[in-house]
Write a protein that holds these residues in place. Sequence first.
Motif: not given
Ligand code: SF4
Lengths: 355, 540
Positions: A226-231, A233-235, A261-266, B26-28
Amino acid sequence: MPINLTINGKPIQAREGQTVLDAARANGVHIPTLCYHADLSPVGACRLCVVEVEKMRGLVASCTLPVSEGMIVQTNTPKVVEERKFVLEMLLTDHPNDCMICEADGGCELQDAVYEYQVAWGDHKGKRHSYPIGADPNPFVFTDFNKCILCTRCVRACAEIQGRNVWGVANRGFNDKIVAGADVEMLQAGCEQCGACAAYCPTGALTDKPSRGKGRAQHFKKVTTTCVYCGVGCNFDFNVRDGKVVKVTSTRDAYVNGMALCVKGRYGYEFIHHPDRLTKPLIKKDGASHGDAPRFVESSWDEALNLVATKLAQHQGDEFALLASAKATNEENYLFQKFTRAVMRTNNVDHCARL
Amino acid sequence: MTNNIADIDNCQTLFVIGSNTTEQHPVIGTRIRRAVRRGAKLIVADPRSIDLASIATLYVRQRPGTDIALLNGLAHIILHSEWGDDEFIAARTEGFDEWRKTLEAYTPARVSEITSIPVDDLFAVARLYATNKPSTILYAMGITQHTVGHNNVLAVANLALLTGNIGKPGAGVDPLRGQNNVQGACDVGALPAFYTGYQRVADDAARDKFEKAWGVKLSSKPGLTVGEMLRAAHEGRVKSMWIIGENVAMSDPDAQHVVDSLKHLDFLVVSELFMTETAQLADVVLPAASFAEKEGTFSNTERRVQRVRKAIEPIGECRTDWQAVCDVANRISRITHPERSGAESKDATRWDYRSAEEIMHEIASVTPSYSGITYARIDARGLQWPVPNKDHPGTPILHTEKFTRGKGLFSPVEHQEPAENPDAQFPFTLTTGRILPHYHTRSMTGRVAGLEQLAPEERVELHPDDAARLGVDDGDWLRVSSRRGQVDARAWVTDRVGHGVVFMTFHYADALTNALTNTAMDPIAKIPELKVCAVKVEKK
Ligand code: SF4
Ligand code: SF4
Ligand code: SF4
Ligand code: FES
């Protein structure tokens, strides 16, 4: 109302609105595809998925053909096979013979299809494109349009998954080409660097830039996390090679986010192996001679832990406070508050919930 | 969030207020864009014309810090136009009549004057939200980081109750939690007044339960919040601190004061991945394992408890934080209770957890909303709490039949100006936030080359008219100062912000925005007013 049809002589039930491809796959019948992706709207562009249907003229693309009552479908006749080989041969006439050094090797849908149909690499005399490789200067998506098969999955992924419209097809006959905006750089065309286009590209035309040359599908152990950045919670899957996180790939199985995914997650994983990582406990000691600023000295865990325990034991009760972390796991935060309450005898525990 | 993320697909109207969703969640954000693609209506209310504003059906720009006036004003219009859900109000709510009286003063004309939103736009927003149902409100720090943050949240809830937009598919009130595990940290009791699952430390029965579970006497006095801890450190009441993975010296308001406070401590231990501004102030720094190096769980903004899995061995001699805290706890026990140190001791105060999973068993055993959570059950998709037992499928939508307190309560709330409004000396309003490529103080994202390439430095968003008046061109250096400090950064001349408003992030150490911000807090939620303070802007 279920719809009855026959695929390769086998009676099959399908749902209204399904395509022949959906129905076939749901029943374990393999049909190769390139431009099709289950997450994206079907366009029927590549014709690799053609099938024969009784009472229909010619071969039909199964990915855009809705099922209908009484349909009789053949997915693997000599005619079908011949057409698929032709489709692949045509693609190869304008494709670099590059698998040996290609990022996509091992996870390339074109390569898989060519392998499946054993299409030989011809001595192509025709015109070939030679687009500059890696021309787009953005930090994360590597572009090599020589490997583009014009399936438009990137166009649809950007529009339908990310809700951006960076990619489009510039229609110039033989020189049809995928372009960002009005043929500008991706960032200028509003790209958010989410990497969805690269994730959905079936070939090596769009790939992840930071992991180039660091391994291909067959080299990686994948670990879902699970991603460590925002809430949100992307896997996603960490791709691990030789004990290092080399790359992140998204997966359709991720319940919250699917392939998005967003740029931070990927792409935001580089910090994990950054040389700045602290790797040993540090204790602040007075400078070597009087008046020197205190400095950090590396220590063993034992020494550091003993010092921490001795100092904290002197301040049990409300003289102690612990700031837990919204980045740490539930298990860790649970122990932080238990430690504060049960060992340090105070409720002075909080975290940056409000920031 | 009352509803799950996927439920956005069921909304007819989405009302985004105080959330720059495409950059912060972002993904939301992409899910909202997809909803708009399929025909859902989108309302955006934000002092900045954020990216979502460009695809919104209606965009309104309220003056920073006037959300209550806006929300009350919308409720006023909905009431007078009879767009409320009378049946829902009668069956599921209370306090309606008293609340209704307090709204009379929020006439469209007055609200327009306070918020600077045209009256027609107020009507259009009210109509869309109340009549094109189901509607969901999404909000984030733009609502909460105010001295009236708590009341802002109540005003949002009032609007949802009035229109019956809660507890159904497509109808919800969705606060978007910032950090990856801020939800979970709250759930498991990393809060001064609560044990796990929001059981109060001041509640005798709850304390009794935890005293039994942990085998120790516990304090009934609620502890200090972050801001209070720092003040207490400054005043010498708190003498030692352990800070884990938070860079408070940069992320918290009035940064210089934070640094001074930490310097006052007798002893500071910091667990960190990197030598952050906060770690530099420590007496001992413990090298922590990153999320790639450990097992565990995070709980996301929709209350979904999901697995974190170990992909690699800890770097160097790094240790997971849970192991480090066990190590310290055991050593302290040996110092304070030498008689208990025998290996055969079955003392409940021993800290001998062998795995994260074992800790989760303990969490589940003391936390009703996590009772049904096991690693096996959450393996594929996680589970959304409450999960009261091992067969329970989790709870995607809250409040479907009743609210936690029974009936939904209308809470009268009044507009109140921010703690610090612009004046002659500090004529601009500063509002702060994050941008897509970075996270908080950049201790992680600043060490990703590509993310740095996308956003290498602070850029102060400044309206073109203000820029013209100050003789500032795009990219010029500015000096931004407040009563507390000053910061130099380049200008981004853009009409994303309104007149008299500037926006800055708190990502960059060399442009320490939190040197400017105000520590004035919401009296109940104790959230600092990071979204509004008064500043002066000069060309450098
Ligand atoms: S991939 Fe981006 S949108 Fe998804 S949890 Fe991580 S930071 Fe948040
Ligand atoms: S894109 Fe696929 S077929 Fe083309 S060179 Fe790369 S691996 Fe080979
Ligand atoms: S990276 Fe994302 S936003 Fe950029 S072009 Fe690809 S899909 Fe579109
Ligand atoms: S997969 Fe059907 S036409 Fe491309």
